[in-house]
Design an enzyme around this catalytic site. Sequence first.
Site, short mmCIF file in Angstrom:
data_model
loop_
_atom_site.label_atom_id
_atom_site.label_comp_id
_atom_site.label_asym_id
_atom_site.label_seq_id
_atom_site.Cartn_x
_atom_site.Cartn_y
_atom_site.Cartn_z
N GLU A 135 46.20 -0.84 -36.72
CA GLU A 135 46.50 -1.77 -35.63
C GLU A 135 45.58 -2.99 -35.75
O GLU A 135 44.60 -2.95 -36.49
CB GLU A 135 46.29 -1.07 -34.29
CG GLU A 135 47.20 0.14 -34.13
CD GLU A 135 47.23 0.67 -32.71
OE1 GLU A 135 46.55 0.11 -31.83
OE2 GLU A 135 47.97 1.65 -32.50
N ILE A 184 51.79 -3.35 -42.29
CA ILE A 184 52.64 -2.19 -42.54
C ILE A 184 53.58 -2.46 -43.73
O ILE A 184 54.50 -3.27 -43.64
CB ILE A 184 53.45 -1.80 -41.28
CG1 ILE A 184 52.52 -1.67 -40.07
CG2 ILE A 184 54.21 -0.50 -41.53
CD1 ILE A 184 51.36 -0.68 -40.25
N GLU A 215 43.97 1.61 -47.64
CA GLU A 215 43.86 3.07 -47.66
C GLU A 215 42.40 3.50 -47.51
O GLU A 215 41.93 4.46 -48.11
CB GLU A 215 44.45 3.61 -48.96
CG GLU A 215 45.06 4.99 -48.88
CD GLU A 215 46.45 5.00 -48.24
OE1 GLU A 215 47.15 3.98 -48.27
OE2 GLU A 215 46.80 6.06 -47.68
N THR A 272 38.52 1.34 -46.83
CA THR A 272 37.69 0.45 -47.67
C THR A 272 36.75 1.28 -48.54
O THR A 272 36.56 2.48 -48.31
CB THR A 272 36.82 -0.46 -46.78
OG1 THR A 272 36.00 0.39 -45.96
CG2 THR A 272 37.67 -1.36 -45.88
N GLU A 309 33.69 1.16 -48.41
CA GLU A 309 32.64 1.64 -47.51
C GLU A 309 33.07 2.93 -46.81
O GLU A 309 32.28 3.86 -46.65
CB GLU A 309 32.29 0.55 -46.47
CG GLU A 309 31.58 -0.66 -47.06
CD GLU A 309 32.48 -1.54 -47.93
OE1 GLU A 309 33.71 -1.50 -47.78
OE2 GLU A 309 31.94 -2.26 -48.79
#
Lengths: 259, 388
Positions: free
Chosen positions: B128, B159, B367, B369, B371
């Site tokens: 979102e 998306i 998918e 990061t 991190e």
Amino acid sequence: MNIVVCVKQVPDTWSERTLRESDSTLDRDAADAVINELDEYAIEEGLRLAEAHGGEVTILSMGPDRATEAIRKALSMGADKAVHLVDDALAGSDLLGTSAALAAVLGQIGFDLVILGSESTDARTGALPAMLAERLGVPQLSYASKVEVDGSAISIHRLADYGYDTVEATLPAVVSVVEKINEPRYPTFKGIMAAKKKPVQTMSLADAGIDPATVGLANAASEVTGWAKRPPRQAGTIVTDEGDGGAKAAGFLAERKFI
Amino acid sequence: MIGFSLDDEHEALRRTVRDFARQAVTPVIGEFYQRGEFPYELVTEMGKLGLFGLPFPEEHGGMGGDFFAFCLALHELARVDSSVAITLEAGVALGAMPIYLFGTAEQRERWLPPLCRGERLAAFGLTEPGGGSDIPGGMRTTASLDDGSWVINGSKSFITNSGTAITSLVTALAITGRSDDRPEISAIIVPSGTPGLTVGPEYSKVGWCASDTRELSFSDCRVPAANLLGERGRGYAQFLRILDEGRVAIAALAAGLAQGCVDECVRYAGERSAFGHAIGHYQAIQFKIADMEARAATARLAWYDAAARLVAGEPVKKQAAIAKLTAGEAAMANARDATQVFGGYGYMNEFPVARFYRDAKVLEIGEGTSEVQRMLIARELGLGRPAR
């Protein structure tokens, strides 16, 4: 309809192809091996005819053990079964030997229609389909860009410089195809898995009733007496345009019979 | 010790997809990319090839393969182009997979066959504007039951496959209530064209320019109560699995891009000459390409390991994160080096390595990061737990 498609495994045209120093035959280990490109069109045409008219597609390949890769790919595209003619004594066979050997197998397994690519990318003689038809004593319909079967009647469009000829014959027959004929399918994973379970019959010279004295390098009627690597590409000719560039370029092409 | 050589069937699949990528994708994809156009014809061809049905059973119209086979296809496609690869990745791992894993018999029967054939695409609405990996913290989209219907309100960002002409549905994650003061998250199937679902215009992206990525907004969007996918309140748990699988798939795609950089550079280093020799003659170039090959090979082993565990049903969370991290960073580093090897041409959009450069960055982002991957790996190592 009992359709047999002849498939040859050849070195990938994308890889470096060489001849062996020892006997001037193709060094098959030096390059990636693939199905001869035109044979993929032959397979596709066989599958389409079988889908439209019913019947079975059998792959026939003459070649070393490694040719099973090509056979598996043909089966994964959708062919029903295969016959692999494999025998050390076949190595180095010329066109006479190859056509005799394939004709012997075809005589044994039977066929309504034999389909081949019109030439191979390694030897490039383009003569095998005709020799095969002659040995089998059936009509040959060569360089087909379209094939239609109606009962026992077959007609093709034979590709020519000026368009095409319509050639008709009665089955059984031998057809060779050109790349204009269709767009070969890629195997699906389902096809690849199914190919594992399809029967591949291995035949030796003895199984096929072929006289060893008619095949192999030693019995070939033709011989490679010498060969050389293709010379490195030369720099191109530069035409300076002094108002007559067009004429010079046209002259250059005309000299080489391109126009 | 187990080796990672492919069995005959997977190798045959790999070669088939490689041939398809070279013969069908390479000649045309640059044009689609430049125009920012979705390559419908290629998607149709990929569908005929069975790529969208690879990991699904034949009874649903699939190919009866496994997730490893699917990842191999992504790897080989991404060696040539990432836009078609991400379209396949999202279509299968995010679009069709949730329906297959959590759908009722009726939902599977209705949606899966055309998805498996690549005639239709499905999208997955998790991220979102306010958050992606931070579920449920960043989630604002809600769905409430009213007179036998879910009424959905909120919006979703980035998306993939959500606005193509062949998109059939989006699975939206939404807050459907609260229990113990925690948000209850559920998944709901929203068919394309449902009133109240607005599909935004195509984003202007740095890369992946021939793929479809949009913002979705839901405004009193009503779907039947039966469109709930899986159990109510299990949305979060269900989709952790989807995300683990997605990381492995993206790792395969990233490893493919890293390998594609090597493919291009090895060829170019032999063709291009400077100062009297092919540039591949110089150690400066050799070492650069050697480093690239090492990264690509490491990335491939990382996703092979994760995908093999996944197929074997073993825990995969850590390996998936390692694969995604390793492959994403390998892709970015290789794309940077590949453009360097190509010099000025590497900066020109018409050269594949320029496309690779633009496509690589998102592999350190999407998918989860890099991190987030490090966070997951650390968590799996037991780090950062509150002291007792």
